[in-house]
Design a protein around this motif. Structure first.
Motif, PDB file in Angstrom:
ATOM      1  N   TRP A   1       0.820  -1.215   0.000  1.00  0.00           N
ATOM      2  CA  TRP A   1       0.000   0.000   0.000  1.00  0.00           C
ATOM      3  C   TRP A   1       0.853   1.263   0.000  1.00  0.00           C
ATOM      4  CZ3 TRP A   1       1.353   2.796   4.244  1.00  0.00           C
ATOM      5  CH2 TRP A   1       1.951   2.095   5.308  1.00  0.00           C
ATOM      6  N   MET A   2       2.190   1.126   0.111  1.00  0.00           N
ATOM      7  CA  MET A   2       3.017   2.289   0.437  1.00  0.00           C
ATOM      8  C   MET A   2       3.035   3.342  -0.665  1.00  0.00           C
ATOM      9  SD  MET A   2       4.090  -0.634   1.867  1.00  0.00           S
ATOM     10  CE  MET A   2       5.515  -1.298   1.095  1.00  0.00           C
ATOM     11  N   GLN A   3       3.133   2.882  -1.919  1.00  0.00           N
ATOM     12  CA  GLN A   3       3.208   3.862  -3.011  1.00  0.00           C
ATOM     13  C   GLN A   3       1.945   4.704  -3.071  1.00  0.00           C
ATOM     14  OE1 GLN A   3       5.861   4.516  -4.459  1.00  0.00           O
ATOM     15  NE2 GLN A   3       7.049   2.735  -3.852  1.00  0.00           N
ATOM     16  N   SER A   4       0.765   4.034  -2.958  1.00  0.00           N
ATOM     17  CA  SER A   4      -0.477   4.804  -3.065  1.00  0.00           C
ATOM     18  C   SER A   4      -0.618   5.766  -1.886  1.00  0.00           C
ATOM     19  CB  SER A   4      -1.676   3.872  -3.181  1.00  0.00           C
ATOM     20  OG  SER A   4      -1.680   2.946  -2.145  1.00  0.00           O
ATOM     21  N   ALA A   5      -0.136   5.355  -0.701  1.00  0.00           N
ATOM     22  CA  ALA A   5      -0.208   6.271   0.442  1.00  0.00           C
ATOM     23  C   ALA A   5       0.604   7.536   0.165  1.00  0.00           C
ATOM     24  CB  ALA A   5       0.310   5.579   1.704  1.00  0.00           C
ATOM     25  N   ARG A   6       1.787   7.362  -0.412  1.00  0.00           N
ATOM     26  CA  ARG A   6       2.630   8.527  -0.687  1.00  0.00           C
ATOM     27  C   ARG A   6       1.992   9.445  -1.719  1.00  0.00           C
ATOM     28  NH1 ARG A   6       8.955   7.348  -1.054  1.00  0.00           N
ATOM     29  NH2 ARG A   6       9.340   7.497   1.169  1.00  0.00           N
ATOM     30  N   VAL A   7       1.465   8.828  -2.790  1.00  0.00           N
ATOM     31  CA  VAL A   7       0.856   9.637  -3.845  1.00  0.00           C
ATOM     32  C   VAL A   7      -0.344  10.412  -3.293  1.00  0.00           C
ATOM     33  CG1 VAL A   7      -0.353   9.525  -6.028  1.00  0.00           C
ATOM     34  CG2 VAL A   7       1.639   8.100  -5.658  1.00  0.00           C
ATOM     35  N   VAL A   8      -1.215   9.689  -2.543  1.00  0.00           N
ATOM     36  CA  VAL A   8      -2.413  10.325  -2.015  1.00  0.00           C
ATOM     37  C   VAL A   8      -2.041  11.443  -1.049  1.00  0.00           C
ATOM     38  CG1 VAL A   8      -4.398   9.943  -0.514  1.00  0.00           C
ATOM     39  CG2 VAL A   8      -3.903   8.353  -2.340  1.00  0.00           C
ATOM     40  N   ARG A   9      -1.048  11.214  -0.203  1.00  0.00           N
ATOM     41  CA  ARG A   9      -0.647  12.255   0.741  1.00  0.00           C
ATOM     42  C   ARG A   9      -0.233  13.519   0.000  1.00  0.00           C
ATOM     43  NH1 ARG A   9       4.500  13.698   2.266  1.00  0.00           N
ATOM     44  NH2 ARG A   9       4.590  15.086   4.049  1.00  0.00           N
ATOM     45  N   GLY A  10       0.586  13.341  -1.049  1.00  0.00           N
ATOM     46  CA  GLY A  10       1.037  14.496  -1.820  1.00  0.00           C
ATOM     47  C   GLY A  10      -0.138  15.270  -2.397  1.00  0.00           C
TER      48      GLY A  10
END
Lengths: 335, 306
Positions: B178-187
């Protein structure tokens, strides 16, 4: 630069500790505690020592600390003893594999060279393929070469390595009979004949891993070169009347390789992951094969240690990537 | 006048996205290919009604059915137990695709939740992002293998071997990707939070929960959609790697990865048993990746010509 490096080193320590905690707890919370699972084939006195070393009846935190002590204190002491012939360890209990009843670190020492040879060669070959493809794709954006490069990269990370590996075996070993399917770990390179044999047996595993890596790195190189090609300094260089090859290979390449170098460093741990599969396909007797073998017979100490070794590798290469970025790009250091 | 107003009718955003998506030749070809694969897997078993796990009970007949070459009765031949390979391919594809979809949903759910929380609430940001970094530094494949080793028996005894393995694999893959999507969404959320419409919503006293659900989430939909598409491809690959290493599904509940793993023993005599499942996995993942690429271009308003 020194403070930057030290700061990065210091942040790596809590990360490693947390990861070790995760790995420890995962195995510890699993049904049937590791200590109750010691096979009956382990001699009673060794079992007793193992229980003491891991503190079988202590609370979780104490057991975790004892495990850390075994990993970070006892094992390095044995390492020093082995190198300098000293006796610091004084017979403290080592991490013992349940399967083969030898210290896990001895297994790792035996398996490491094979993995490093294959993974290292594959990565070097992958980078050497990827860089020219990436640079030329960016230079001739939307040309047929670029389109082919895009497809190659897409196929590279879409086609799983276990399929490419078996396909290569099918073509080059079964149909054509050119290459051996099984990697002979006992082979020592002494003369040209054995060197030739080594090249033959490494050809397929290296190709599989290299293609997989080249796909990703070539994409990063392409986008990085593309970004730099639009910069003002490129126009200046061209306006000064420099040849295209100087502009591309001296000005643009140097600047665009900065992010690529970090991607290369960051990608290395994933290659070790990919090596698990590749070693399984070509029967290479390396670290990945050791992990799979240990998992299939529930050899928990080996599994725990190997998983943690992989974690150490990841954190180490993250650190190297960070520091490299700091060296190559001075802007990063002052954050 | 009415004609003019009708032609002025604003086209919906999704129409524009679809229009842009159609420009991407690779993605369109991939969509057709994926459609064919899904059709093969979903509709195929309705037309080709052979039980994939059917083993002839009569031993003499069973021996005659073993390892048959392709024939009219069995277009892809039969395996070492006389089971129809075409039926097994269809059945395995269903599970492979289901694993990809559900694991992606799990990963996107965790990733979006963490990304939104980290982006929206400044106090949670540091902690949640350290948490994400920690997950990124974990050796994921070895950990997945360890999870499968430690928990598969327990889960199988509680939920049964099929459902248990399915849930375990889906959760394990979801939790580790899930890590990549968390980073993208946070940005995205960090940027959205400062926009006027969020400010307006807050100034009329909208509670945080409703701002997130009504205003933030619909606007992070496009990066999440791209991450989801690429996530399906990654999950299918991960599942097949697990099956290939012998730690995935049981043989009577095969996925494409498991079929390939079973085929390797007979690669010299029956190479097609490795090639068919491998080709199916590769084509699925390749087309899903191409669709993700096309979606990324289509959903980016800077590229999308209005």
């Amino acid at each position: 630069m020194l403070t930057f490096t030290i700061r990065r080193l210091l942040t790596a320590i809590p990360t490693l500790l947390l990861i070790s905690l995760v790995i420890f707890l995962l195995v510890d919370f699993a049904p049937g505690s590791p200590m109750s699972d010691i096979p009956l084939t382990v001699p009673p006195d060794v079992r007793q020592k193992m229980m003491e070393a891991m503190g079988a009846d202590q609370p979780v935190m104490v057991r975790y600390l004892l495990w850390l002590k075994q990993f970070f204190w006892t094992e390095p002491l044995y390492g020093i003893d082995a190198i300098f012939g000293t006796d610091f360890a004084q017979g403290a209990q080592r991490i013992i594999s349940w399967q083969s009843k030898v210290p896990v670190f001895r297994i790792i020492g035996e398996r490491m060279p094979q993995t490093l040879t294959v993974v290292g060669t594959a990565y070097a070959v992958g980078v050497l393929i990827a860089l020219p493809i990436g640079i030329y794709s960016a230079y001739r954006q939307y040309s047929w070469f670029d389109q082919a490069g895009t497809f190659f990269a897409m196929a590279g990370f879409s086609v799983p390595t276990f399929f490419t590996g078996n396909l290569l075996i099918l073509i080059f070993s079964v149909k054509l009979g050119w290459l051996p399917t099984i990697y002979d770990t006992t082979l020592r390179v002494t003369d040209w004949a054995s060197f030739y044999k080594m090249v033959m047996q490494m050809a397929m595993p290296v190709t599989v891993l290299a293609l997989f890596n080249a796909a990703e790195i070539s994409r990063y190189t392409r986008s990085s070169v593309l970004e730099n090609l639009g910069q003002d300094y490129v126009r200046t260089a061209r306006a000064k009347g420099m040849t295209e090859s100087t502009v591309l290979l001296k000005h643009v390449l140097r600047n665009s390789l900065i992010p690529v170098v970090t991607v290369i460093a960051l990608g290395l741990p994933t290659v070790f992951g990919g090596a698990i599969v590749t070693e399984q396909i070509f029967k290479i007797n390396g670290l990945g094969a050791a992990l799979i073998g240990a998992i299939h017979v529930s050899d928990l100490p080996t599994v725990q240690t190997l998983t943690f070794i992989f974690a150490v590798l990841i954190v180490m290469f993250n650190l190297i990537a960070d520091i490299l970025y700091g060296i190559l790009d001075p802007r990063i250091r002052y954050d | 006048m009415t004609d003019a107003t009708q032609s002025q009718k604003p086209r919906s955003q999704w129409f524009a996205v679809w229009h842009q998506f159609r420009q991407h030749k690779g993605a369109m070809a991939a969509l057709i290919l994926l459609g064919a694969l899904v059709f093969f897997v979903l509709i195929g078993p309705l037309l080709w009604r052979i039980d994939p796990n059917f083993i002839e009970p009569n031993t003499v007949k069973m021996f005659k059915l073993r390892n048959n070459p392709p024939s009219f009765d069995h277009p892809l031949g039969t395996d070492q137990l006389g089971r129809d390979i075409l039926a097994r391919m269809m059945f395995g594809g269903r599970i492979s695709l289901a694993v990809g979809l559900v694991a992606m949903l799990v990963a996107i759910f965790i990733g979006t939740t963490i990304g939104v929380l980290a982006g929206y609430f400044r106090r949670a940001d540091g902690l949640l992002m350290r948490f994400t970094d920690l997950f990124l530094a974990l050796p994921l494949l070895p950990l997945l293998l360890v999870m499968m080793m430690l928990f598969s028996e327990m889960v199988a005894s509680v939920l049964g071997p099929r459902l248990g393995t399915f849930l375990l694999i889906v959760l394990a893959i979801g939790v580790t990707s899930w890590m990549q999507s968390a980073r993208v969404v946070r940005g995205e959320v960090l940027a959205l939070k400062e926009r006027e419409f969020v400010l307006a919503a807050r100034s009329i006293g909208t509670p945080n929960r409703r701002i997130i659900l009504r205003h933030i989430l619909p606007n992070v939909l496009s990066p999440v959609l791209v991450a989801a598409t690429l996530g399906i491809a990654a999950a299918i690959i991960t599942e097949s790697v697990l099956s290939f290493l012998g730690l995935g599904f049981p043989p009577d509940f095969p996925t494409w990865g498991r079929l390939l793993y079973d085929g390797i023993d007979s690669i010299r005599t029956y190479p097609e048993r490795v090639v068919w499942p491998g080709l199916a996995i590769s084509l699925t993942v390749l087309s899903v990746n191409y669709i993700g690429d096309g979606l990324r271009d289509a959903l980016d308003p800077r590229i999308r010509g209005r």
